[in-house]
Design a protein around this motif. Structure first.
Motif, PDB file in Angstrom:
ATOM      1  N   ALA A 178       0.816  -1.218   0.000  1.00 12.03           N
ATOM      2  CA  ALA A 178       0.000   0.000   0.000  1.00 12.03           C
ATOM      3  C   ALA A 178       0.847   1.264   0.000  1.00 12.03           C
ATOM      4  CB  ALA A 178      -0.944  -0.003   1.204  1.00 12.03           C
ATOM      5  N   ILE A 179       2.029   1.229   0.632  1.00 18.32           N
ATOM      6  CA  ILE A 179       2.874   2.437   0.646  1.00 18.32           C
ATOM      7  C   ILE A 179       4.121   2.267  -0.229  1.00 18.32           C
ATOM      8  CG2 ILE A 179       2.036   3.069   2.936  1.00 18.32           C
ATOM      9  CD1 ILE A 179       4.835   2.385   4.019  1.00 18.32           C
ATOM     10  N   GLN A 180       4.101   1.249  -1.074  1.00 23.99           N
ATOM     11  CA  GLN A 180       5.134   1.044  -2.097  1.00 23.99           C
ATOM     12  C   GLN A 180       6.539   0.833  -1.509  1.00 23.99           C
ATOM     13  OE1 GLN A 180       4.690   3.820  -5.533  1.00 23.99           O
ATOM     14  NE2 GLN A 180       2.854   4.553  -4.462  1.00 23.99           N
ATOM     15  N   ILE A 181       6.606  -0.005  -0.491  1.00 27.60           N
ATOM     16  CA  ILE A 181       7.892  -0.446   0.033  1.00 27.60           C
ATOM     17  C   ILE A 181       8.110  -1.900  -0.390  1.00 27.60           C
ATOM     18  CG2 ILE A 181       9.133  -1.152   2.120  1.00 27.60           C
ATOM     19  CD1 ILE A 181       8.254   1.273   3.523  1.00 27.60           C
ATOM     20  N   ALA A 182       9.261  -2.162  -0.986  1.00 31.32           N
ATOM     21  CA  ALA A 182       9.600  -3.533  -1.351  1.00 31.32           C
ATOM     22  C   ALA A 182      10.147  -4.247  -0.125  1.00 31.32           C
ATOM     23  CB  ALA A 182      10.635  -3.535  -2.479  1.00 31.32           C
ATOM     24  N   LEU A 183       9.528  -5.353   0.259  1.00 31.49           N
ATOM     25  CA  LEU A 183      10.003  -6.092   1.426  1.00 31.49           C
ATOM     26  C   LEU A 183      11.425  -6.593   1.186  1.00 31.49           C
ATOM     27  CD1 LEU A 183       6.875  -8.248   2.356  1.00 31.49           C
ATOM     28  CD2 LEU A 183       7.706  -6.211   3.516  1.00 31.49           C
ATOM     29  N   PRO A 184      12.308  -6.443   2.173  1.00 29.57           N
ATOM     30  CA  PRO A 184      13.689  -6.897   2.002  1.00 29.57           C
ATOM     31  C   PRO A 184      13.846  -8.412   2.077  1.00 29.57           C
ATOM     32  CG  PRO A 184      13.376  -6.018   4.203  1.00 29.57           C
ATOM     33  CD  PRO A 184      12.105  -5.767   3.464  1.00 29.57           C
ATOM     34  N   TYR A 185      12.812  -9.091   2.576  1.00 23.45           N
ATOM     35  CA  TYR A 185      12.803 -10.543   2.656  1.00 23.45           C
ATOM     36  C   TYR A 185      11.443 -11.045   2.193  1.00 23.45           C
ATOM     37  CZ  TYR A 185      16.772  -9.859   5.842  1.00 23.45           C
ATOM     38  OH  TYR A 185      17.969  -9.485   6.396  1.00 23.45           O
ATOM     39  N   THR A 186      11.385 -12.300   1.766  1.00 21.31           N
ATOM     40  CA  THR A 186      10.088 -12.899   1.484  1.00 21.31           C
ATOM     41  C   THR A 186       9.358 -13.114   2.809  1.00 21.31           C
ATOM     42  OG1 THR A 186      10.850 -15.192   1.678  1.00 21.31           O
ATOM     43  CG2 THR A 186      11.099 -14.110  -0.485  1.00 21.31           C
ATOM     44  N   LEU A 187       8.051 -13.335   2.742  1.00 23.50           N
ATOM     45  CA  LEU A 187       7.293 -13.581   3.965  1.00 23.50           C
ATOM     46  C   LEU A 187       7.756 -14.863   4.653  1.00 23.50           C
ATOM     47  CD1 LEU A 187       3.669 -12.506   2.955  1.00 23.50           C
ATOM     48  CD2 LEU A 187       5.478 -11.151   4.032  1.00 23.50           C
TER      49      LEU A 187
END
Length: 276
Positions: free
Chosen positions: A59-68
């Motif tokens: 929603a705020i356009q942050i790419a997660l640094p790790y997969t879930l």
């Protein structure tokens, strides 16, 4: 039992970690977070919490640094390292560290932080007695479904409640009840369960969702629809929910004392305990 910290890409000493001055979480509140409860060393509804973390990031356009899945592994390892059985996991992801500017920096990696500490303890006496809640006009932004770091309105509402001798603040918008400053809220009337619908204006609480599922299993009908302050004042039962509070009875709303008989709340609390 040690508190555990993970910063960027490794476990660190929680007392030695220093977040850079120009981290965007520090300067703009530009980030997201998640709080997960662990019971007997096992994270509770971890998949649901991490799914919400991913939704907030998108929603705020942050790419997660790790997969879930990788974040789940870090959570499990952190709990194991801490040896804390009744724990609270806090995850925070900022957009990264960069010279101060409002628009997104280019090619700046997000910063991942995780801590584990002992969970907040609420006495059985307090759970039986219940919370006192103070209603207040909702002055937050319109996207409260995003679990962002911008919590100043929530902080001020919580402080207002504390200063007046209450345990929680409950937001209303022009008289329509929405949620608490750190919780979702439910009301019981004539055997039916009411709570505000999962729109953008409230946090889509994991415990909220669990309660609705449990209610269905107990043949308690839930109506996810707006209701008024007057409806809340006249409710047969009221309770609030959150990861930390679980299902917390409410005994008073503003200056209105509520009934002391709470059969539906008690049923839900009993079935919730069986999930842990």
């Amino acid at each position: 039992m040690p508190e555990i910290a993970f910063y960027k890409d490794k476990f660190v000493d929680i007392n030695d970690t220093v977040v850079p001055i120009q981290d965007r979480a520090h300067q703009f509140g530009d980030g997201i977070y998640e709080v997960i409860r662990a019971y007997n060393g096992k994270p509770f509804y971890l998949e649901a919490h991490l799914e919400r973390l991913g939704n907030s990031a998108e929603a705020i356009q942050i790419a997660l640094p790790y997969t879930l899945d990788e974040i789940a592994d870090i959570c499990h390892e952190a709990i194991a390292r801490s040896t804390i059985l009744e724990a609270e996991i806090y995850i925070q992801i900022s957009r990264g560290t960069y010279s101060r500017q409002h628009h997104f920096p280019e090619a700046t990696p997000p910063v991942f932080t995780l801590t584990v500490k002992e969970a907040r303890f609420i006495s059985s006496e307090k759970r039986t007695e219940g919370f006192r809640v103070l209603t207040t006009e909702d002055d937050r932004w319109k996207n409260c479904y995003i679990k962002s770091l911008n919590l100043l309105p929530n902080v001020l509402a919580k402080q207002k409640a504390k200063e007046h001798g209450y345990d929680e603040a409950v937001y209303h918008e022009n008289g329509t009840v929405k949620e608490g400053s750190t919780s979702n809220i439910f009301a019981v009337k004539n055997g039916l369960l009411y709570t505000y619908p999962p729109l953008k204006g409230i946090l889509h609480g994991i415990t909220r969702k669990i309660v609705i599922t449990l209610a269905g299993e107990l043949d308690i009908q839930t109506k996810e629809e707006p209701f008024s302050l007057d409806f809340l004042y006249e409710a047969d039962e009221v309770f609030v929910t959150s990861t930390s509070l679980e299902i917390m009875t409410v005994k008073q709303v503003d200056d209105r004392l509520l009934p002391t008989e709470r059969p539906i709340t008690a049923q839900l609390q009993a079935h919730f305990r069986q999930l842990k």
